[in-house]
Design a protein around this motif. Structure first.
Motif, mmCIF file in Angstrom:
data_model
loop_
_atom_site.group_PDB
_atom_site.id
_atom_site.type_symbol
_atom_site.label_atom_id
_atom_site.label_comp_id
_atom_site.label_asym_id
_atom_site.label_seq_id
_atom_site.Cartn_x
_atom_site.Cartn_y
_atom_site.Cartn_z
ATOM 1 N N ALA A 53 0.841 -1.196 0.000
ATOM 2 C CA ALA A 53 0.000 0.000 0.000
ATOM 3 C C ALA A 53 0.875 1.244 0.000
ATOM 4 O O ALA A 53 1.863 1.320 0.731
ATOM 5 N N GLN A 58 -5.784 3.749 2.430
ATOM 6 C CA GLN A 58 -7.119 3.297 2.104
ATOM 7 C C GLN A 58 -7.477 3.546 0.650
ATOM 8 O O GLN A 58 -8.092 2.713 -0.003
ATOM 9 N N VAL A 61 -5.529 0.953 -1.357
ATOM 10 C CA VAL A 61 -6.106 -0.392 -1.215
ATOM 11 C C VAL A 61 -7.424 -0.500 -1.973
ATOM 12 O O VAL A 61 -7.694 -1.500 -2.646
ATOM 13 N N GLU A 65 -8.234 -3.132 -4.841
ATOM 14 C CA GLU A 65 -9.348 -4.065 -4.703
ATOM 15 C C GLU A 65 -10.258 -4.028 -5.930
ATOM 16 O O GLU A 65 -10.701 -5.070 -6.429
ATOM 17 N N LEU A 78 -1.843 -7.538 1.790
ATOM 18 C CA LEU A 78 -1.411 -6.145 1.776
ATOM 19 C C LEU A 78 -0.220 -5.948 2.695
ATOM 20 O O LEU A 78 -0.148 -6.522 3.780
ATOM 21 N N SER A 96 -8.688 -11.537 1.969
ATOM 22 C CA SER A 96 -7.539 -10.661 2.182
ATOM 23 C C SER A 96 -6.962 -10.793 3.582
ATOM 24 O O SER A 96 -7.613 -11.261 4.509
ATOM 25 N N PHE A 98 -3.242 -8.929 5.916
ATOM 26 C CA PHE A 98 -2.195 -7.915 5.806
ATOM 27 C C PHE A 98 -1.048 -8.233 6.742
ATOM 28 O O PHE A 98 -1.180 -8.997 7.705
#
Length: 222
Positions: A53, A58, A61, A65, A78, A96, A98
């Motif tokens: 990222a 956000q 991401v 997505e 991520l 997903s 992270f």
């Protein structure tokens, strides 16, 4: 053999994940963020995207997505910097997970294996059920009456810490160390802000369990 598309602009992450992926039975196609869309077009049947990222996490991401949904990619891991966590949310339209940039190679490998070769069922120890709320410690999700709540990562982490340590009062400074981590330099009142947000999202009944202990801190009442 599974196919992985790896996207990163950081040499440190590129080196670490090269070492991790080289030990797995996977075919890897790697590139920078500027090549992301073209790589997805070249590899339409890939099984996993590992994505670093960038900038405002956000927005980055969400854009990634959308491309994965459009191309039918089933899963994404991520890579997030610690300072990006306050506003970070996991994607909901693809499977997903992270890791932070500080994660060890072993943790990165474990997260990748879970996405590429998931078990048939989650372990019962991954769930905490309280009244009409379920906390899934494996997927970082909270549901009330079966409906997912829109928590940021730190809101989730604060709630998860308290519900897994019920009946004990923790000071704001302790919560900062245990939830935010030792590298956080902001004021302790950020805990109050996150507690208010968590209470508002839980609703009045569950919010009563997250108690304020005047002059001390907070606890989850069993």
């Amino acid at each position: 053999m599974k196919k992985v598309v790896f996207i990163a602009d950081s040499l440190d992450n590129a080196h670490k994940f090269q070492q991790v992926l080289s030990k797995m039975d996977v075919e890897v196609v790697a590139g920078s963020s500027s090549h992301f869309k073209s790589l997805l077009m070249q590899e339409p049947s890939c099984d996993l995207v590992v994505y670093e990222a960038s900038g405002k996490a956000q927005a980055s991401v969400s854009e990634a997505e959308s491309l994965l949904v459009e191309d039918g990619v089933p899963a994404m891991l991520l890579i997030v910097r610690p300072e990006q966590l306050p506003d970070f949310r996991l994607p909901v339209q693809v499977s997903s997970d992270f890791v932070t940039t500080a994660a060890s190679a072993d943790e990165c490998a474990a997260r990748i294996r879970l996405l590429l070769w998931p078990g048939s069922e989650p372990h019962s120890g991954d769930f905490i059920a309280i009244d009409n709320m379920t906390v899934n410690l494996a997927t970082y999700q909270v549901k009330v009456n079966g409906e997912p709540l829109d928590f940021t990562y730190l809101e989730y982490a604060l709630l998860a810490f308290l519900v897994t340590h019920p009946g004990r009062t923790y000071s704001r400074d302790t919560l900062l160390r245990r939830v935010w981590g030792f590298d956080y330099y902001g004021g302790s009142r950020t805990v109050d802000v996150h507690v208010r947000r968590v209470r508002a999202k839980l609703g009045p009944d569950l919010a009563q369990r997250l108690e304020t202990v005047r002059g001390v801190g907070y606890l989850w009442n069993i």
